[in-house]
Design an enzyme around this catalytic site. Structure first.
Site, PDB file in Angstrom:
ATOM      1  N   ARG A   1       1.022  -1.148   0.062  1.00 15.52           N
ATOM      2  CA  ARG A   1       0.048   0.010   0.164  1.00 15.52           C
ATOM      3  C   ARG A   1       0.839   1.331   0.043  1.00 15.52           C
ATOM      4  O   ARG A   1       0.365   2.276  -0.701  1.00 15.52           O
ATOM      5  CB  ARG A   1      -0.815   0.080   1.159  1.00 15.52           C
ATOM      6  CG  ARG A   1      -2.197  -0.984   1.254  1.00 15.52           C
ATOM      7  CD  ARG A   1      -2.975  -0.921   2.177  1.00 15.52           C
ATOM      8  NE  ARG A   1      -4.044  -1.831   2.012  1.00 15.52           N
ATOM      9  CZ  ARG A   1      -4.687  -2.343   3.207  1.00 15.52           C
ATOM     10  NH1 ARG A   1      -4.318  -2.293   4.536  1.00 15.52           N
ATOM     11  NH2 ARG A   1      -5.780  -3.154   2.975  1.00 15.52           N
TER      12      ARG A   1
ATOM     13  N   GLY B   1     -11.030  -8.792  -2.835  1.00 18.51           N
ATOM     14  CA  GLY B   1     -10.258  -9.889  -2.131  1.00 18.51           C
ATOM     15  C   GLY B   1      -9.654 -11.211  -2.660  1.00 18.51           C
ATOM     16  O   GLY B   1      -8.473 -11.123  -3.263  1.00 18.51           O
TER      17      GLY B   1
ATOM     18  N   LYS C   1     -20.097 -17.567  -0.741  1.00 16.25           N
ATOM     19  CA  LYS C   1     -21.610 -17.560  -0.327  1.00 16.25           C
ATOM     20  C   LYS C   1     -22.355 -16.534  -1.307  1.00 16.25           C
ATOM     21  O   LYS C   1     -21.565 -15.392  -1.659  1.00 16.25           O
ATOM     22  CB  LYS C   1     -21.533 -16.875   1.074  1.00 16.25           C
ATOM     23  CG  LYS C   1     -21.342 -17.820   2.281  1.00 16.25           C
ATOM     24  CD  LYS C   1     -21.485 -17.015   3.508  1.00 16.25           C
ATOM     25  CE  LYS C   1     -20.910 -17.913   4.715  1.00 16.25           C
ATOM     26  NZ  LYS C   1     -20.931 -16.595   5.866  1.00 16.25           N
TER      27      LYS C   1
ATOM     28  N   GLY D   1     -13.036  -4.021  -0.284  1.00 13.77           N
ATOM     29  CA  GLY D   1     -14.506  -3.490   0.082  1.00 13.77           C
ATOM     30  C   GLY D   1     -15.141  -2.370  -0.824  1.00 13.77           C
ATOM     31  O   GLY D   1     -16.339  -2.198  -1.321  1.00 13.77           O
TER      32      GLY D   1
END
Ligand code: AMP
Length: 398
Positions: free
Chosen positions: A35, A356, A200, A379
């Site tokens: 980062r 992710g 999921k 996110g």
């Protein structure tokens, strides 16, 4: 708002929101500096042009104000090294007399790093008075922290209102992320294939629903596929699934049909008798997985089918692995997707990998420079593809 490269920084104090939220070990050593590295070109460009730089960031999630563990002073030395040995000054507080005096005294080519913004609860609350105090430190505001663009925090969004449109801009990291995301969401050349995987359905509902409005093809793989098969009356053994999401899975299929979006589910699966790399495995047709077995990757026929769809695409968005790629025996599906996306990119398609685990997968397989863009904002990118307005982007654009 003007593009970063059209901005003139000479003689200006640039207040840059960066994402220096890097992991530190117990000896306060940085264990992954990606980062920090990402934003170096933004900083260097401003310094080279004769500007000075005031850096602000959060680090971790401090609960009780100033804490040694979360002090940004631990990264000063490394930042200086990454900037080619430039002396990096540090203010022990992000607002107040020390920060104000040090910012005021900064000369062209100098760098000041402020202490952790989250030592003030006002940061995450998006407090306007706190944002105004920060804003006074610089002449121009640069947001280069895409990872926090989905948060309406003081330093990521609220602060922008204290700078005129001409005096605020994205940094190079943020600009790259925003331009890639916009290209896919608002200017996608068709066929546009979205590849959605992961564990999921519940995590990906909003993104799938938004993509039904934009994509021509949606490939659904990974654990989430089994909820679709069970909902259609198929046998899934002990594969991961969400019973309460079965009606939604059927709804997604019906909506796709009505809109003419092609949904591609795996036709075969690598199944295992245990959630382990050393489990016994075999290949099973979808909907025919026997009791005691679970699907942990897409099968060979599915990989071929998916590759054909990908190779016919002009725009590709990939979020989520096709199987449990962390285990060697179940990574072939995800790898096959990476190979196909790389080949399509080489043939001229625009490919964006975001969010992710698919990012970890392309990095792990060494495909990060074979796709058009790999997003660093997990996110934030997900929320963008869910169709939400990101406060950090909106605040700059105004
Ligand atoms: P996500 O964060 O939603 O993209 O999910 C990524 C995780 O899903 C990874 O850790 C994968 O191991 C896991 N996953 C993918 N396919 C399966 C599967 N068939 N069964 C269980 N977990 C899976």
């Amino acid at each position: 708002m003007s593009l970063f490269n059209n901005f003139s920084f000479a003689g200006k104090k640039a207040l840059i929101r960066v994402d220096f939220n890097v992991p530190l070990n117990d000896a306060f050593e940085i264990t992954d500096d990606n980062r920090m590295r990402a934003t170096i070109p933004t900083i260097t460009k401003i310094l080279k042009e004769g500007g000075s730089v005031i850096l602000m960031s959060h680090l971790g999630r401090p609960k009780d104000g100033p804490t040694e563990k979360y002090s940004l002073k631990h990264i000063v030395k490394h930042l200086s090294e990454l900037l080619g040995g430039i002396n990096v000054q540090f203010a022990n507080d992000c607002i107040g007399a020390e920060a104000t005096d040090k910012a005021a005294a900064l000369k062209a080519g100098e760098v000041l790093l402020l202490e952790n913004l989250r030592f003030y609860k006002e940061e995450e609350k998006g407090d306007i008075a706190f944002a105004e105090k920060l804003s006074k430190l610089g002449d121009v505001y640069v947001n280069d922290a895409f990872g926090t663009a989905h948060r309406a925090h003081a330093s990521t969004a609220i602060i922008a209102q204290f700078f005129s449109k001409e005096n605020r801009t994205f940094g190079l990291v943020m600009e790259g992320e925003v331009m890639s995301a916009e290209k896919v969401m608002h200017a996608a050349q068709k066929p546009f294939t979205a590849i959605i995987g992961g564990a999921k359905v519940s995590d990906k509902i909003l993104i799938i629903e938004n993509l039904l409005e934009r994509a021509t093809d949606i490939i659904i793989g990974g654990g989430m596929a089994y909820t679709f098969f069970k909902a259609q009356g198929g046998k899934i053994g002990k594969s991961i699934h969400e019973d309460d999401r079965m009606p939604l899975a059927l709804e997604i299929l019906a909506k796709a049909k009505a809109k003419g979006v092609n949904i591609h589910l795996p036709v075969d699966n690598v199944v295992a008798d245990d959630f382990s790399n050393s489990a016994n495995t075999k290949t099973c047709a979808s909907g025919e997985i026997p009791d005691g077995w679970e699907g942990l990757d897409v099968g060979e026929k599915s990989r071929e089918d998916f590759a054909k769809v990908i190779l016919a695409s002009k725009t590709i968005l990939w979020n989520g692995p096709m199987g449990v790629f962390e285990m060697e025996n179940f990574q072939a599906g995800t790898k096959a997707i990476a190979v196909a996306v790389a080949e399509a990119t080489q043939n001229g398609a625009f490919s964006l990998v975001g969010g992710g685990d698919s990012v970890s997968a392309v990095n792990q397989f060494g495909f990060n420079d074979k796709v058009s863009y790999v997003s660093t904002g997990g996110g934030a990118m997900l929320e963008y593809f869910e169709g939400k307005i990101l406060p950090g982007i909106a605040a700059i654009k105004g």
